[in-house]
Design a protein around this motif. Structure first.
Motif, PDB file in Angstrom:
ATOM      1  N   THR A  32      25.927 -34.589  11.908  1.00  0.00           N
ATOM      2  CA  THR A  32      26.118 -33.572  12.931  1.00  0.00           C
ATOM      3  C   THR A  32      26.973 -34.156  14.041  1.00  0.00           C
ATOM      4  O   THR A  32      26.628 -35.155  14.646  1.00  0.00           O
ATOM      5  N   LEU A  33      28.087 -33.512  14.276  1.00  0.00           N
ATOM      6  CA  LEU A  33      28.950 -33.972  15.350  1.00  0.00           C
ATOM      7  C   LEU A  33      29.516 -32.782  16.098  1.00  0.00           C
ATOM      8  O   LEU A  33      29.477 -31.650  15.624  1.00  0.00           O
ATOM      9  N   THR A  34      30.035 -33.066  17.263  1.00  0.00           N
ATOM     10  CA  THR A  34      30.627 -32.044  18.116  1.00  0.00           C
ATOM     11  C   THR A  34      32.055 -32.453  18.442  1.00  0.00           C
ATOM     12  O   THR A  34      32.305 -33.608  18.789  1.00  0.00           O
ATOM     13  N   ILE A  51      35.302 -36.809  19.384  1.00  0.00           N
ATOM     14  CA  ILE A  51      34.047 -36.371  18.782  1.00  0.00           C
ATOM     15  C   ILE A  51      32.880 -37.004  19.515  1.00  0.00           C
ATOM     16  O   ILE A  51      32.981 -38.099  20.072  1.00  0.00           O
ATOM     17  N   SER A  52      31.774 -36.296  19.493  1.00  0.00           N
ATOM     18  CA  SER A  52      30.528 -36.789  20.059  1.00  0.00           C
ATOM     19  C   SER A  52      29.452 -36.653  18.997  1.00  0.00           C
ATOM     20  O   SER A  52      29.319 -35.601  18.369  1.00  0.00           O
ATOM     21  N   THR A  53      28.709 -37.727  18.776  1.00  0.00           N
ATOM     22  CA  THR A  53      27.649 -37.719  17.769  1.00  0.00           C
ATOM     23  C   THR A  53      26.337 -37.994  18.479  1.00  0.00           C
ATOM     24  O   THR A  53      26.038 -39.138  18.823  1.00  0.00           O
ATOM     25  N   GLN A  56      23.031 -39.901  16.410  1.00  0.00           N
ATOM     26  CA  GLN A  56      23.432 -40.453  15.119  1.00  0.00           C
ATOM     27  C   GLN A  56      23.586 -41.961  15.262  1.00  0.00           C
ATOM     28  O   GLN A  56      24.229 -42.452  16.178  1.00  0.00           O
ATOM     29  N   ILE A  59      27.693 -44.475  13.880  1.00  0.00           N
ATOM     30  CA  ILE A  59      28.870 -43.835  14.453  1.00  0.00           C
ATOM     31  C   ILE A  59      30.142 -44.330  13.761  1.00  0.00           C
ATOM     32  O   ILE A  59      31.052 -43.550  13.486  1.00  0.00           O
ATOM     33  N   CYS A  62      30.611 -42.613  10.513  1.00  0.00           N
ATOM     34  CA  CYS A  62      31.100 -41.245  10.736  1.00  0.00           C
ATOM     35  C   CYS A  62      32.602 -41.261  10.985  1.00  0.00           C
ATOM     36  O   CYS A  62      33.335 -40.444  10.422  1.00  0.00           O
ATOM     37  N   LYS A  63      33.082 -42.203  11.800  1.00  0.00           N
ATOM     38  CA  LYS A  63      34.516 -42.290  12.067  1.00  0.00           C
ATOM     39  C   LYS A  63      35.294 -42.647  10.804  1.00  0.00           C
ATOM     40  O   LYS A  63      36.372 -42.114  10.570  1.00  0.00           O
ATOM     41  N   LEU A  93      36.141 -41.545  19.419  1.00  0.00           N
ATOM     42  CA  LEU A  93      34.792 -41.319  19.916  1.00  0.00           C
ATOM     43  C   LEU A  93      34.846 -40.953  21.391  1.00  0.00           C
ATOM     44  O   LEU A  93      35.495 -41.633  22.187  1.00  0.00           O
TER      45      LEU A  93
END
Length: 117
Positions: A32-34, A51-53, A56, A59, A62-63, A93
């Motif tokens: 889930t990220l924004t 992006i903001s996680t 989580q 990180i 995710c990247k 990030l």
């Protein structure tokens, strides 16, 4: 200074990438990220996606997953937004939330010191 068109395109890119990641991303590392912000260059060839996680742990994973999926996301973006060139995507990030929390702690500390006097 970004042009008005660049701002409009950045808003559209933000909306479309959020939808692509939410509905079509299959890598479980993304989670889930924004998408907090998108900045595009004036020539619309490069886009920085912040992006903001929240909550989580992985990180960096995710990247990496977004980096691997950037070609797919770029091709989907090109299908949805009519531009001469699909912008090259750079995921970064957004650490503004952690920075804000740090500032709040410092302000609380200063406030506590003022109350002691």
């Amino acid at each position: 200074m970004a042009t008005h068109r660049a701002h409009r395109v950045a808003g559209e890119i933000k909306k479309e990438i959020a939808q692509i990641v939410r509905e079509e991303a299959k890598d479980p590392r993304i989670g889930t990220l924004t998408i907090t912000d998108v900045e595009v260059t004036n020539d619309l060839r490069h886009a920085n996606i912040y992006i903001s996680t929240l909550g989580q742990k992985d990180i960096e994973g995710c990247k990496q997953a977004l980096g691997k999926a950037s070609g797919y996301i770029r091709s989907e973006l090109a299908k949805r937004i009519r531009l001469r060139y699909a912008p090259e995507l750079h995921f970064k990030l957004d650490d503004s939330q952690t920075y804000g929390e740090k500032i709040n702690k410092l302000l609380d500390k200063v406030k506590g010191e003022d109350n002691e006097k």
